[in-house]
Scaffold this active site. Structure first.
Site, PDB file in Angstrom:
ATOM      1  N   ASP A 298      75.465 -23.260  47.208  1.00 13.64           N
ATOM      2  CA  ASP A 298      75.453 -22.218  48.234  1.00 13.64           C
ATOM      3  C   ASP A 298      76.596 -21.228  48.106  1.00 13.64           C
ATOM      4  O   ASP A 298      76.459 -20.073  48.495  1.00 13.64           O
ATOM      5  CB  ASP A 298      75.391 -22.820  49.643  1.00 13.64           C
ATOM      6  CG  ASP A 298      76.425 -23.897  49.898  1.00 13.64           C
ATOM      7  OD1 ASP A 298      77.302 -24.125  49.044  1.00 13.64           O
ATOM      8  OD2 ASP A 298      76.348 -24.526  50.973  1.00 13.64           O
TER       9      ASP A 298
ATOM     10  N   ASP B 231      85.576 -28.950  53.916  1.00 16.23           N
ATOM     11  CA  ASP B 231      84.527 -29.973  53.991  1.00 16.23           C
ATOM     12  C   ASP B 231      84.958 -31.378  53.579  1.00 16.23           C
ATOM     13  O   ASP B 231      84.537 -32.348  54.187  1.00 16.23           O
ATOM     14  CB  ASP B 231      83.302 -29.586  53.165  1.00 16.23           C
ATOM     15  CG  ASP B 231      82.510 -28.468  53.789  1.00 16.23           C
ATOM     16  OD1 ASP B 231      82.890 -28.015  54.874  1.00 16.23           O
ATOM     17  OD2 ASP B 231      81.528 -28.020  53.188  1.00 16.23           O
TER      18      ASP B 231
END
Length: 888
Positions: free
Chosen positions: A72, A482
């Site tokens: 992404d 993350d």
């Protein structure tokens, strides 16, 4: 678990990413010429292996072992079968086009396997100022040509796991289709992707948005056209395929078909409603179009789902859901057909966050299904698989969950699922953190277990927010989105675990005490719990600090030069300072909230801050700050600054924006006055490394625009001249978050990327320094010793152990090597805080340089993950050279 993927880049944007796509600036008038030389660098990743969402995996249908993965925010990759690794394909994307590192779709030409296409663009809202593009390659991604689009694409937008939006006609491969977001409709190219035009008669541009109330435009964008599938049986070679199916983000009208090569279109009659069709996969042998449905666009959300089969000849729809709709709490997305046995179909419950994702398999075209795992007796599970994460042991997250959760998890955000079209035994699927796969999938049907392993080596997809390279200890500490961050003792090996205790979802800032590098601090984001943590062993182990009232996010943090105190500028409240390890914080005065903070690297009482064009200085340990009278600094907050180790008051500041002051500044009087380097047109980061041979000043590194060229630059003469050390093949999009040199290896630089992980480079010019990414030479062990061996966790086929080695003799060790023999044939997979060799069951663990000195009465610890079968007995004897150690 990891639902904060979008926040990684948003945080970077908030820190100044919008300044990352600047139009060309005229160079400042230089008082003296700037020399831009060239140097040859070798570039690698500090290995993490994965770390981000992989929403798409694409196998070529004509050539065996040709596969691609899209990420992404981290570009696209091609599989290398000989080494079982991935090679990056979009490192040439530059600063001005940083958004093209987000890949919303990828297509491998089914006629000419040398051709591959990428639909690139990261955001459809204002966060990405540039439009999307179609990148086309005729050499499997080694080089690219670009066709700019008149609209944006959303590689990191909601719905990015649906697809593929980009497709090549399998009969006439000069024809491609692209499904666009934002109401832009369906697009077609008839010249192999060179030019594109809208299919104006396509009847539906989509209407689904994740959150209509979102004023940022991120969740409120129309997700548009989400996939295109050709029925290759309805065409002949050289002629356009007659029948196409197109998926639309519209719950009432999700699937359309053309039977005349796109001349006309109609809604597929009788289709299910109330859901979005994430995927449409066609089995032309049996005439089945399979569709995976969810009530949401993903990749995080989804509460209900169904699977359907459409008979292309009769128009009959059959609900083949493996679970009754009422019993789903997730949507379906991942979907694949075994091309060697088309009656075999598999699907994923992509949004089943708890207790785990689920994978379903049918060998009779969806009439019946089996699952990757079932409950034997709740909460216990019976798995059809075993998991081996020894190559990426951090995938356990250091967790020890209660059933029915397991560690490591099968996955989450599992929207990419593919069976190799040439090998029914090989399957790969993408998760929010890695690519998993198996090469013995056939065991599923035979009743024996198949093995799932990470198949991700070479694919690096972390967003890097901060970096540190201490003068001793581990060469690299990283702050990541993350997955928190890592301590690399060996750049060529995957660390065993991310930072834990606490485990931040995103680490926003970290620092170490310059004269005491064992003291390290990090701050970050966490749904609940403290936002600050400390280490007294160079980041090997951590303990949580205490938040002051009002903290909502990590912000930035600075450690005093001697580690005696800390200054913290968290989100949600003002700047704070503390002596010791942050059990009690006091408000700093004279400095605004959300200021960026750093420490002087010599004077433990001196700290610095910056906010909105003003530089601040504290000389009393962060209690009070005074604003500098200096003017002309960047007015915004897109700034990074650092103090030079070894010299009090020597500070460098980089940053700015194209509509104001932008560049690199230097102060030698603790920020009272500043000199702008006239030859540096733009600069976004600054870092220091080992000085060149004969140089009296440390080497400078920056991500900057110098002499009209954007790149990574090095200066060995205090910024008088600069050497561009990267090239146009190695640009990595946006590199504005952090940079640092290595204080121990001349020429080595660590670069933060926004999706390609930590890049490090070594120069061909040794400049009096050198070194590789490995460990130090073997020591000569000696001395009395005691060993404590503890198995900290164990799972099927694997375990983790900690070893504490104490010096019980009367003199210090200058190096150590501890040997033992496993009683049951266990193997060491990954080790940290030590290097190791193993022959058969015999293991020798050695120090790695920084932890070689062990004083009398002191101890050193290391840990490892290992493999076992049958039993996992502990070693009963340890030796330090010829000396037997006491086992405690």
């Amino acid at each position: 678990m990891r639902r904060t993927r979008i926040l990684t880049t948003v945080l970077a944007l908030a820190a100044g990413l919008l300044a990352g796509s600047p139009p060309a600036l005229a160079a400042d008038k230089a008082e003296k010429p700037v020399s831009i030389a060239a140097d040859t660098y070798t570039w690698k990743n500090a290995r993490i292996d994965g770390g981000g969402f992989v929403p798409g995996i694409v196998f070529n249908r004509k050539e065996k072992n040709l596969a691609y993965a899209r990420t992404d925010i981290g570009g696209a990759y091609r599989w290398v079968e000989s080494s079982k690794t991935w090679t990056p394909l979009l490192d040439s994307v530059g600063w001005d086009d940083w958004g093209h590192t987000g890949v919303v779709s990828l297509a491998s030409d089914p006629v000419d396997p040398n051709k591959v296409y990428v639909a690139a663009g990261t955001y459809t809202n204002s966060w990405d100022p540039g439009n999307g593009a179609i990148l086309r390659s005729s050499d499997r991604g080694a080089s690219w040509q670009k066709a700019n689009l008149p609209f944006k694409l959303g590689g990191n937008m909601p719905g990015r796991g649906m697809g593929e939006r980009l497709a090549v006609d399998p009969n006439r491969n000069s024809v491609l289709y692209l499904g666009a977001p934002s109401g832009k409709g369906l697009w077609r190219s008839t010249d192999s992707g060179a030019t594109w035009s809208q299919v104006t008669n396509f009847p539906n541009v989509g209407n689904y948005v994740a959150d209509p109330s979102d004023t940022s435009g991120y969740s409120s964008d129309n997700q548009g056209i989400v996939w295109v599938t050709f029925d290759e049986s309805t065409g002949t070679s050289g002629n356009a395929t007659r029948t196409l199916y197109v998926g639309v983000a519209d719950k009432d009208n999700a699937v359309y078909r053309s039977t005349d090569a796109g001349a006309t279109w109609s809604r597929l009659a009788g289709q299910p409603t109330g859901y979005l069709a994430h995927k449409g996969v066609l089995d032309t042998v049996n005439g089945h179009l399979y569709l995976s449905y969810s009530d949401k666009g993903g990749p995080y959300d989804g509460g209900k789902g169904q699977l359907w089969r459409y008979a292309t000849a009769s128009g009959t729809w059959t609900n083949i859901s493996p679970v009754a709709e009422a019993d789903t709490y997730y949507g379906f997305s991942g979907l694949t057909v075994d091309r060697q046995d088309p009656g075999t179909v598999m699907a994923t419950a992509y949004s089943s966050w708890w207790p785990d994702t689920q994978i379903f398999r049918s060998t009779d075209s969806g009439a019946t299904w089996t699952r990757a795992w079932d409950y034997s007796s709740y909460p216990n599970r019976a798995n059809r698989y075993t998991m081996d994460v020894s190559s990426s042991p951090w995938l356990t997250w250091g967790a020890n969950p209660s059933p029915p959760e397991q560690s490591p998890k099968l996955g989450w955000m599992t929207e990419a699922l593919e069976i190799d079209p040439f090998n029914s035994n090989r399957m790969m699927y993408g998760t929010g953190a890695t690519i998993y796969g198996t090469e013995n999938l056939g065991n599923w049907d035979s009743g024996s277990q198949f093995t799932i392993k990470p198949m991700v080596r070479g694919l690096e997809e972390t967003a890097v927010l901060d970096l540190a390279s201490p003068p001793s200890g581990a060469p690299l500490l990283s702050a990541l989105g993350d997955i928190g961050g890592f301590r690399h003792t060996d750049l060529t090996k995957v660390p065993s675990m991310m930072f834990t205790q606490p485990n931040f979802t995103t680490t926003t800032s970290l620092d170490y005490a310059e004269s005491n590098p064992n003291t390290v601090v990090r701050v970050g984001n966490l749904d609940s719990g403290p936002h600050i943590a400390f280490s007294t062993d160079n980041g090997a182990n951590w303990f949580a600090g205490t938040d002051p009232s009002g903290v909502s996010g990590g912000g930035t943090v600075a450690a005093a030069a001697d580690g005696s105190r800390f200054v913290w500028s968290p989100a949600g409240t003002g700047v704070r300072y503390a002596t010791g390890f942050g059990t009690s914080w006091s408000a700093s005065s004279g400095i605004p909230a959300d200021a960026i903070v750093e420490s002087d690297r010599v004077d433990p009482k001196t700290f610095y801050g910056f906010k909105s064009g003003k530089f601040y200085v504290s000389t009393d340990g962060g209690a009070t700050f005074t604003a500098s009278n200096a003017t002309g600094l960047p007015s915004g907050d897109s700034v990074r600054f650092k103090a030079l180790p070894g010299v009090k008051g020597d500070v460098w500041l980089a940053g700015g924006a194209t509509d104001g002051a932008y560049g690199l500044w230097h102060s030698t009087d603790a920020g009272a006055t500043w000199t702008k380097l006239s030859g540096v047109e733009q600069a976004d980061t600054i870092g220091f490394g080992k000085a060149a041979t004969g140089a009296s000043y440390q080497t400078l590194y920056t991500s900057a625009k110098i002499g009209g060229v954007r790149g990574i630059f090095r200066s060995t003469d205090k910024g008088a001249t600069w050497t561009r050390i990267n090239d146009d093949a190695h640009r990595w999009g946006w590199t504005g978050a952090a940079i640092t040199g290595d204080p121990r290896v001349y020429g080595r630089v660590y670069i933060a990327t926004n999706g390609r992980g930590v890049i490090y480079g070594d120069s061909s010019d040794t400049g009096g320094g050198g070194g590789g990414g490995g460990t130090d030479p073997d020591p000569e062990p000696t001395g009395a010793c005691a060993v404590t061996y503890t198995i900290t966790s164990q799972w099927s086929g694997g375990f983790q152990a900690d070893v504490r080695l104490a010096n019980t003799g009367a003199s210090a060790w200058s190096g150590w090597a501890l040997g033992w023999t496993f009683p049951d044939g266990q193997g060491v997979s990954q080790i940290w805080n030590a290097a190791h060799t193993q022959t058969g069951s015999a293991v020798t663990a050695r120090n790695i340089g920084w932890n070689g000195t062990v004083a009398a009465g002191a101890s050193v610890s290391f840990g490892f993950t290992g493999s076992w079968s049958g039993t996992n007995g502990k070693p009963t004897a340890f030796k330090l050279g010829d000396q037997s150690c006491t086992v405690t």
